[in-house]
Design a protein around this motif. Structure first.
Motif, PDB file in Angstrom:
ATOM      1  N   ASN A  52       0.813  -1.216   0.000  1.00  9.31           N
ATOM      2  CA  ASN A  52       0.000   0.000   0.000  1.00  9.31           C
ATOM      3  C   ASN A  52       0.846   1.265   0.000  1.00  9.31           C
ATOM      4  OD1 ASN A  52      -2.404  -1.419  -0.074  1.00  9.31           O
ATOM      5  ND2 ASN A  52      -2.647  -1.456   2.154  1.00  9.31           N
ATOM      6  N   ASP A  53       2.094   1.164   0.474  1.00  8.89           N
ATOM      7  CA  ASP A  53       3.013   2.299   0.449  1.00  8.89           C
ATOM      8  C   ASP A  53       3.766   2.408  -0.874  1.00  8.89           C
ATOM      9  OD1 ASP A  53       2.284   2.956   3.000  1.00  8.89           O
ATOM     10  OD2 ASP A  53       4.037   2.067   3.973  1.00  8.89           O
ATOM     11  N   GLY A  54       3.490   1.492  -1.789  1.00 10.58           N
ATOM     12  CA  GLY A  54       4.169   1.515  -3.084  1.00 10.58           C
ATOM     13  C   GLY A  54       5.586   0.999  -3.043  1.00 10.58           C
ATOM     14  N   LYS A  55       5.917   0.178  -2.034  1.00 14.11           N
ATOM     15  CA  LYS A  55       7.279  -0.342  -1.881  1.00 14.11           C
ATOM     16  C   LYS A  55       7.373  -1.826  -2.195  1.00 14.11           C
ATOM     17  CE  LYS A  55       8.506   3.085   1.646  1.00 14.11           C
ATOM     18  NZ  LYS A  55       8.962   3.296   3.046  1.00 14.11           N
ATOM     19  N   ALA A  56       6.287  -2.412  -2.653  1.00 13.16           N
ATOM     20  CA  ALA A  56       6.296  -3.830  -3.023  1.00 13.16           C
ATOM     21  C   ALA A  56       5.334  -4.032  -4.179  1.00 13.16           C
ATOM     22  CB  ALA A  56       5.892  -4.706  -1.832  1.00 13.16           C
ATOM     23  N   ALA A  57       5.582  -5.072  -4.940  1.00 14.17           N
ATOM     24  CA  ALA A  57       4.715  -5.384  -6.080  1.00 14.17           C
ATOM     25  C   ALA A  57       4.650  -6.897  -6.246  1.00 14.17           C
ATOM     26  CB  ALA A  57       5.243  -4.730  -7.357  1.00 14.17           C
ATOM     27  N   PHE A  58       3.593  -7.369  -6.878  1.00 15.99           N
ATOM     28  CA  PHE A  58       3.433  -8.787  -7.158  1.00 15.99           C
ATOM     29  C   PHE A  58       3.567  -9.028  -8.657  1.00 15.99           C
ATOM     30  CE2 PHE A  58       1.040  -8.143  -3.238  1.00 15.99           C
ATOM     31  CZ  PHE A  58       1.494  -9.203  -2.457  1.00 15.99           C
ATOM     32  N   VAL A  59       4.293 -10.071  -8.994  1.00 14.45           N
ATOM     33  CA  VAL A  59       4.327 -10.548 -10.377  1.00 14.45           C
ATOM     34  C   VAL A  59       3.614 -11.893 -10.353  1.00 14.45           C
ATOM     35  CG1 VAL A  59       5.758 -11.177 -12.339  1.00 14.45           C
ATOM     36  CG2 VAL A  59       6.513  -9.378 -10.764  1.00 14.45           C
ATOM     37  N   ALA A  60       2.383 -11.902 -10.810  1.00 13.19           N
ATOM     38  CA  ALA A  60       1.530 -13.078 -10.659  1.00 13.19           C
ATOM     39  C   ALA A  60       1.343 -13.809 -11.985  1.00 13.19           C
ATOM     40  CB  ALA A  60       0.173 -12.656 -10.100  1.00 13.19           C
ATOM     41  N   ASN A  61       0.813 -15.019 -11.871  1.00 13.65           N
ATOM     42  CA  ASN A  61       0.503 -15.846 -13.046  1.00 13.65           C
ATOM     43  C   ASN A  61       1.726 -16.084 -13.923  1.00 13.65           C
ATOM     44  OD1 ASN A  61      -2.235 -16.011 -12.328  1.00 13.65           O
ATOM     45  ND2 ASN A  61      -2.655 -14.041 -13.301  1.00 13.65           N
ATOM     46  N   VAL A  62       2.824 -16.437 -13.295  1.00  9.89           N
ATOM     47  CA  VAL A  62       4.035 -16.736 -14.051  1.00  9.89           C
ATOM     48  C   VAL A  62       4.345 -18.220 -13.913  1.00  9.89           C
ATOM     49  CG1 VAL A  62       5.015 -14.435 -13.828  1.00  9.89           C
ATOM     50  CG2 VAL A  62       5.499 -16.144 -12.075  1.00  9.89           C
ATOM     51  N   GLY A  63       5.055 -18.739 -14.874  1.00  5.42           N
ATOM     52  CA  GLY A  63       5.420 -20.143 -14.841  1.00  5.42           C
ATOM     53  C   GLY A  63       6.537 -20.408 -15.821  1.00  5.42           C
ATOM     54  N   THR A  64       6.938 -21.665 -15.931  1.00  4.96           N
ATOM     55  CA  THR A  64       8.048 -22.024 -16.812  1.00  4.96           C
ATOM     56  C   THR A  64       7.493 -22.498 -18.150  1.00  4.96           C
ATOM     57  OG1 THR A  64       8.032 -24.252 -15.862  1.00  4.96           O
ATOM     58  CG2 THR A  64       9.523 -22.659 -14.886  1.00  4.96           C
ATOM     59  N   LEU A  65       7.726 -21.716 -19.190  1.00  7.84           N
ATOM     60  CA  LEU A  65       7.295 -22.064 -20.538  1.00  7.84           C
ATOM     61  C   LEU A  65       8.456 -21.931 -21.510  1.00  7.84           C
ATOM     62  CD1 LEU A  65       3.814 -20.300 -20.987  1.00  7.84           C
ATOM     63  CD2 LEU A  65       4.239 -22.740 -20.660  1.00  7.84           C
TER      64      LEU A  65
END
Length: 281
Positions: free
Chosen positions: A125-138
């Protein structure tokens, strides 16, 4: 000529493998541009970090599959949550217990975090973290038909060990003992001010991620001052000095067995590096 051609082939293979990774060629070219700046600074006898006025390190934490990501970042919109709860059955979190986050999502979807992740909630919420979602090995974009036919799938797709290894190597099409952290260190190792201290420092022992062709990880312990030393390595008593001299004599021998020789070299280098690393700290 043969050696030159071999090096060219190695470079081609490296670039081919790198293009298959999630890092992509663009990131590599950007890195090469930065290296040119570093080399220019070195040529001017300047510190390569002067223009940036700070130091940055890449800190990697691998949970080796020990994180239930579906219960870490969870949809809170009713329709999406219902689909999640149906799929997760008795493992699903209670919707009201999820910690809300301010998701700047153009699709309008909303998500919540596991109830125990209040610190991460604050960081996000402070803008100091982010998520990289829906990733996998292709290996490449894969259709459902490709999946059912087994075409273009990563090696060992349902093997826990293979998938853990792939995240460390970014080479999903084969098993490799060289990680992308090690490959990065190989590229920039010429800028390392002290070649006796590895660019890759590990708090988790030997690993594939930090192992390069030329650079190997240096393992330290969080419960000591840093480098791990044999007992008595820094003592000047008669007994410890005698033991060190005996050990040095054993390690300095030339052994026909490559395993014995490698072990001797590793012990000797580890002690020298530990003394220098601890002195730097």
């Amino acid at each position: 000529m043969c050696a030159h051609n071999h090096k060219k082939k190695e470079r081609r293979n490296f670039l081919k493998q790198l293009a298959c990774t999630g890092m992509g060629v663009t990131a590599m070219l950007s890195g090469m541009t930065s290296l040119n700046l570093l080399n220019a600074a070195a040529g001017m006898k300047m510190s390569p970090f002067v223009p940036f006025n700070d130091y940055k390190a890449l800190v990697c934490i691998s949970l080796s599959g020990g994180n239930d990501s579906f219960n870490m970042l969870t949809p809170t919109d009713q329709e999406a949550y219902d689909a999640y709860a149906d799929a997760r059955s008795n493992l699903a979190l209670i919707q009201e217990d999820l910690l809300p986050i301010n998701t700047p999502n153009i699709s309008g979807a909303n998500y919540g975090l596991h109830p125990n992740l209040s610190n991460l909630q604050q960081l996000f919420n402070d803008g100091k973290a982010a998520f990289v979602a829906n990733v996998g090995t292709l290996l490449q974009p894969t259709t459902l038909e490709d999946y059912h036919s087994g075409s273009y799938l990563p090696l060992g797709l349902y093997s826990h060990n293979d998938q853990s290894n792939t995240w460390q190597t970014s080479i999903p099409q084969e098993r490799s003992g060289v990680g992308w952290g090690g490959r990065l260190a190989d590229i920039v190792n010429s800028q390392n001010a002290n070649s006796n201290i590895s660019m890759n420092i590990s708090l988790s022992g030997v690993n594939v991620f930090q192992s390069g062709v030329n650079v190997t990880e240096y393992t330290i312990a969080s419960y000591t001052d840093g480098g791990i030393l044999l007992n008595g390595s820094t003592s000047n008593s008669f007994e410890e000095t005698l033991k060190r001299a005996t050990l040095d004599n054993l390690m300095d021998q030339s052994y026909q067995s490559i395993l014995k020789q490698a072990y001797g070299n590793r012990v000797t280098n580890s002690r020298a590096h530990a003394l220098e690393f601890n002195a730097a700290l």
